[in-house]
Scaffold this motif. Structure first.
Motif, PDB file in Angstrom:
ATOM      1  N   VAL A 122       0.862  -1.186   0.000  1.00 18.12           N
ATOM      2  CA  VAL A 122       0.000   0.000   0.000  1.00 18.12           C
ATOM      3  C   VAL A 122       0.899   1.237   0.000  1.00 18.12           C
ATOM      4  N   VAL A 123       0.758   2.053  -1.029  1.00 20.96           N
ATOM      5  CA  VAL A 123       1.587   3.252  -1.179  1.00 20.96           C
ATOM      6  C   VAL A 123       0.687   4.479  -1.168  1.00 20.96           C
ATOM      7  N   TYR A 124       1.097   5.493  -0.417  1.00 19.88           N
ATOM      8  CA  TYR A 124       0.347   6.750  -0.317  1.00 19.88           C
ATOM      9  C   TYR A 124       1.139   7.876  -0.960  1.00 19.88           C
ATOM     10  N   HIS A 125       0.461   8.644  -1.800  1.00 19.08           N
ATOM     11  CA  HIS A 125       1.045   9.853  -2.385  1.00 19.08           C
ATOM     12  C   HIS A 125       0.177  11.039  -1.959  1.00 19.08           C
ATOM     13  N   ILE A 126       0.788  12.010  -1.322  1.00 20.23           N
ATOM     14  CA  ILE A 126       0.093  13.228  -0.886  1.00 20.23           C
ATOM     15  C   ILE A 126       0.772  14.418  -1.543  1.00 20.23           C
ATOM     16  N   THR A 127       0.006  15.233  -2.247  1.00 23.90           N
ATOM     17  CA  THR A 127       0.554  16.394  -2.940  1.00 23.90           C
ATOM     18  C   THR A 127      -0.104  17.661  -2.415  1.00 23.90           C
ATOM     19  N   ASN A 128       0.700  18.658  -2.146  1.00 21.56           N
ATOM     20  CA  ASN A 128       0.202  19.972  -1.744  1.00 21.56           C
ATOM     21  C   ASN A 128      -0.091  20.788  -3.001  1.00 21.56           C
ATOM     22  N   ASP A 129      -1.360  20.960  -3.293  1.00 21.79           N
ATOM     23  CA  ASP A 129      -1.774  21.738  -4.462  1.00 21.79           C
ATOM     24  C   ASP A 129      -2.037  23.202  -4.121  1.00 21.79           C
ATOM     25  N   SER A 130      -1.682  23.607  -2.903  1.00 15.08           N
ATOM     26  CA  SER A 130      -1.887  24.982  -2.456  1.00 15.08           C
ATOM     27  C   SER A 130      -0.676  25.851  -2.781  1.00 15.08           C
ATOM     28  N   GLU A 131      -0.831  27.136  -2.568  1.00 11.32           N
ATOM     29  CA  GLU A 131       0.262  28.087  -2.756  1.00 11.32           C
ATOM     30  C   GLU A 131       0.975  28.378  -1.444  1.00 11.32           C
ATOM     31  N   ASP A 132       0.520  27.765  -0.360  1.00 11.97           N
ATOM     32  CA  ASP A 132       1.132  27.932   0.955  1.00 11.97           C
ATOM     33  C   ASP A 132       1.677  26.596   1.436  1.00 11.97           C
ATOM     34  N   VAL A 133       2.577  26.658   2.390  1.00 12.73           N
ATOM     35  CA  VAL A 133       3.059  25.441   3.042  1.00 12.73           C
ATOM     36  C   VAL A 133       1.881  24.733   3.710  1.00 12.73           C
ATOM     37  N   MET A 134       1.804  23.409   3.553  1.00 13.75           N
ATOM     38  CA  MET A 134       0.675  22.633   4.069  1.00 13.75           C
ATOM     39  C   MET A 134       1.130  21.745   5.231  1.00 13.75           C
ATOM     40  N   PRO A 135       0.715  22.065   6.466  1.00 14.59           N
ATOM     41  CA  PRO A 135       1.051  21.210   7.604  1.00 14.59           C
ATOM     42  C   PRO A 135       0.095  20.015   7.668  1.00 14.59           C
ATOM     43  N   PHE A 136       0.634  18.846   7.934  1.00 19.92           N
ATOM     44  CA  PHE A 136      -0.225  17.668   8.053  1.00 19.92           C
ATOM     45  C   PHE A 136       0.506  16.581   8.824  1.00 19.92           C
ATOM     46  N   SER A 137      -0.281  15.673   9.341  1.00 24.49           N
ATOM     47  CA  SER A 137       0.261  14.442   9.897  1.00 24.49           C
ATOM     48  C   SER A 137      -0.397  13.285   9.160  1.00 24.49           C
ATOM     49  N   PHE A 138       0.105  12.083   9.392  1.00 23.88           N
ATOM     50  CA  PHE A 138      -0.391  10.945   8.629  1.00 23.88           C
ATOM     51  C   PHE A 138      -0.196   9.675   9.447  1.00 23.88           C
ATOM     52  N   GLY A 139      -1.149   8.761   9.311  1.00 24.61           N
ATOM     53  CA  GLY A 139      -1.018   7.476   9.986  1.00 24.61           C
ATOM     54  C   GLY A 139      -1.936   6.440   9.373  1.00 24.61           C
ATOM     55  N   LEU A 140      -1.750   5.210   9.817  1.00 21.47           N
ATOM     56  CA  LEU A 140      -2.528   4.062   9.349  1.00 21.47           C
ATOM     57  C   LEU A 140      -3.243   3.434  10.531  1.00 21.47           C
ATOM     58  N   HIS A 141      -4.352   2.746  10.244  1.00 20.66           N
ATOM     59  CA  HIS A 141      -5.210   2.234  11.328  1.00 20.66           C
ATOM     60  C   HIS A 141      -5.859   0.906  10.928  1.00 20.66           C
ATOM     61  N   PRO A 142      -5.118  -0.036  10.306  1.00 18.23           N
ATOM     62  CA  PRO A 142      -5.764  -1.280   9.875  1.00 18.23           C
ATOM     63  C   PRO A 142      -6.133  -2.187  11.044  1.00 18.23           C
ATOM     64  N   GLY A 143      -7.364  -2.699  11.002  1.00 19.49           N
ATOM     65  CA  GLY A 143      -7.843  -3.618  12.026  1.00 19.49           C
ATOM     66  C   GLY A 143      -7.799  -5.052  11.524  1.00 19.49           C
ATOM     67  N   PHE A 144      -7.343  -5.978  12.373  1.00 23.44           N
ATOM     68  CA  PHE A 144      -7.213  -7.378  12.012  1.00 23.44           C
ATOM     69  C   PHE A 144      -8.024  -8.247  12.958  1.00 23.44           C
ATOM     70  N   ASN A 145      -8.692  -9.230  12.377  1.00 19.39           N
ATOM     71  CA  ASN A 145      -9.443 -10.168  13.216  1.00 19.39           C
ATOM     72  C   ASN A 145      -8.493 -10.856  14.185  1.00 19.39           C
ATOM     73  N   CYS A 146      -8.873 -10.868  15.442  1.00 19.92           N
ATOM     74  CA  CYS A 146      -8.054 -11.476  16.486  1.00 19.92           C
ATOM     75  C   CYS A 146      -8.999 -11.908  17.616  1.00 19.92           C
ATOM     76  N   PRO A 147      -9.359 -13.177  17.650  1.00 21.39           N
ATOM     77  CA  PRO A 147      -8.727 -14.307  16.971  1.00 21.39           C
ATOM     78  C   PRO A 147      -9.183 -14.461  15.514  1.00 21.39           C
ATOM     79  N   LEU A 148      -8.404 -15.262  14.776  1.00 24.46           N
ATOM     80  CA  LEU A 148      -8.709 -15.533  13.377  1.00 24.46           C
ATOM     81  C   LEU A 148      -9.601 -16.750  13.198  1.00 24.46           C
ATOM     82  N   LEU A 149      -9.508 -17.708  14.106  1.00 20.27           N
ATOM     83  CA  LEU A 149     -10.221 -18.973  13.948  1.00 20.27           C
ATOM     84  C   LEU A 149     -11.149 -19.238  15.123  1.00 20.27           C
ATOM     85  N   PRO A 150     -12.264 -19.920  14.896  1.00 17.58           N
ATOM     86  CA  PRO A 150     -13.149 -20.333  15.990  1.00 17.58           C
ATOM     87  C   PRO A 150     -12.381 -21.187  16.996  1.00 17.58           C
ATOM     88  N   GLY A 151     -12.690 -21.002  18.264  1.00 15.05           N
ATOM     89  CA  GLY A 151     -12.029 -21.773  19.310  1.00 15.05           C
ATOM     90  C   GLY A 151     -10.783 -21.103  19.863  1.00 15.05           C
TER      91      GLY A 151
END
Length: 282
Positions: A122-151
């Motif tokens: 998974v690749v992220y591209h973020i471009t500032n299309d403004s005429e000013d400096v753009m402050p930002f932060s970035f993160g990921l939040h994927p959730g995984f089944n846990c447990p994966l199997l019955p029992g």
């Protein structure tokens, strides 16, 4: 939108540009949390232009006050599919009337999904299309089944790093503190999350972390991310989120401008920022 090979199938939806499903065809097994309002209706949001929120839930920029919901804008928006081939999906978001009320910048936000065997890049591209400096932060939040199997139980799983770690934990449980830690693996239990709510570590050195169960595991890349967080909603929630971050929300009142918060990046006009991670199934 769906892409697949002989081993896995990936489904991506417009809302948030999120992964709906990452399915192991070999074992007939869904690895991704599907969302459940009883625990957490989210799935795997992209966090832009803010991770979590400010202490006051708003911020000032050039003399005006703005506010965003938790984790920014993308998770609440519908992204457009701009490329869909046999092995790649690209989702895109531009500023609009709604985003400009919350975040006064013009931008292009892209998510590229590509399969390679049982690995999803998974690749992220973020471009500032403004005429000013753009402050930002970035993160990921994927959730995984846990447990994966019955029992199986949540406590049957652990988080394992390929090397010994000595990070700092950014803890908030009644008061903000920084705790020195040392570990190579973290045994999962709900009591740990009841104490800290979210486990947030700074300066993890390993290029990935694995969620390891009795029979299967998932590997998540975190190379280059200054922070790595783990979260589940509450006791008996059958999932865990593995979250590489560039920044974090305010653990206490912060007396600095929005663009100087820890982890905030400042992108020059018409310049771009690229980052990535991967999910690999075993």
């Amino acid at each position: 939108m769906i892409i697949e090979n002989e081993k896995v199938r990936l489904e991506v939806v417009e809302h948030g540009g999120e992964i709906q499903s990452f399915y192991d065809l070999t074992h007939q097994l869904e690895y991704m949390w599907q969302g459940d309002a009883a625990f957490w209706s989210g799935k795997n949001p992209s966090l832009f232009p803010m991770v979590s929120n400010t202490w006051t839930k708003d911020y000032e920029w050039q003399g005006q006050r703005y506010a965003m919901k938790n984790h920014g804008l993308v998770r609440y928006a519908d992204l457009k599919c701009v490329k869909h081939t046999a092995d790649e999906i690209v989702m895109e978001l531009h500023e609009n009337e709604d985003t400009l009320k919350q975040y006064p910048f013009h931008f292009t936000f892209q998510i590229h999904y590509r399969l390679n065997g049982k690995r999803l890049d998974v690749v992220y591209h973020i471009t500032n299309d403004s005429e000013d400096v753009m402050p930002f932060s970035f993160g990921l939040h994927p959730g995984f089944n846990c447990p994966l199997l019955p029992g199986e139980k949540f406590s049957d799983y652990k988080l394992v790093f390929p090397q010994d770690e000595q990070p700092k934990q950014l803890a908030f449980h009644g008061r903000h503190e920084i705790i020195d830690r040392s570990f190579k693996e973290i045994a999962l239990n709900y009591e740990l999350f009841e104490e800290y709510a979210t486990l947030v570590y700074k300066d993890i050195k390993s290029p990935y972390v694995e969620l390891v169960g009795p029979k299967h595991k998932v590997r998540v890349g975190c190379l280059g991310y200054p922070f790595l967080a783990f979260w589940t909603a509450k006791r008996d929630a059958p999932f865990i989120c593995i979250e590489p971050w560039y920044g974090h929300g305010d653990f206490e009142e912060v007396n600095c401008s929005f663009d100087q918060r820890e982890g905030t990046m400042n992108l020059k006009p018409h310049e771009g920022f690229t980052t990535s991670y991967f999910i690999e199934l075993f």
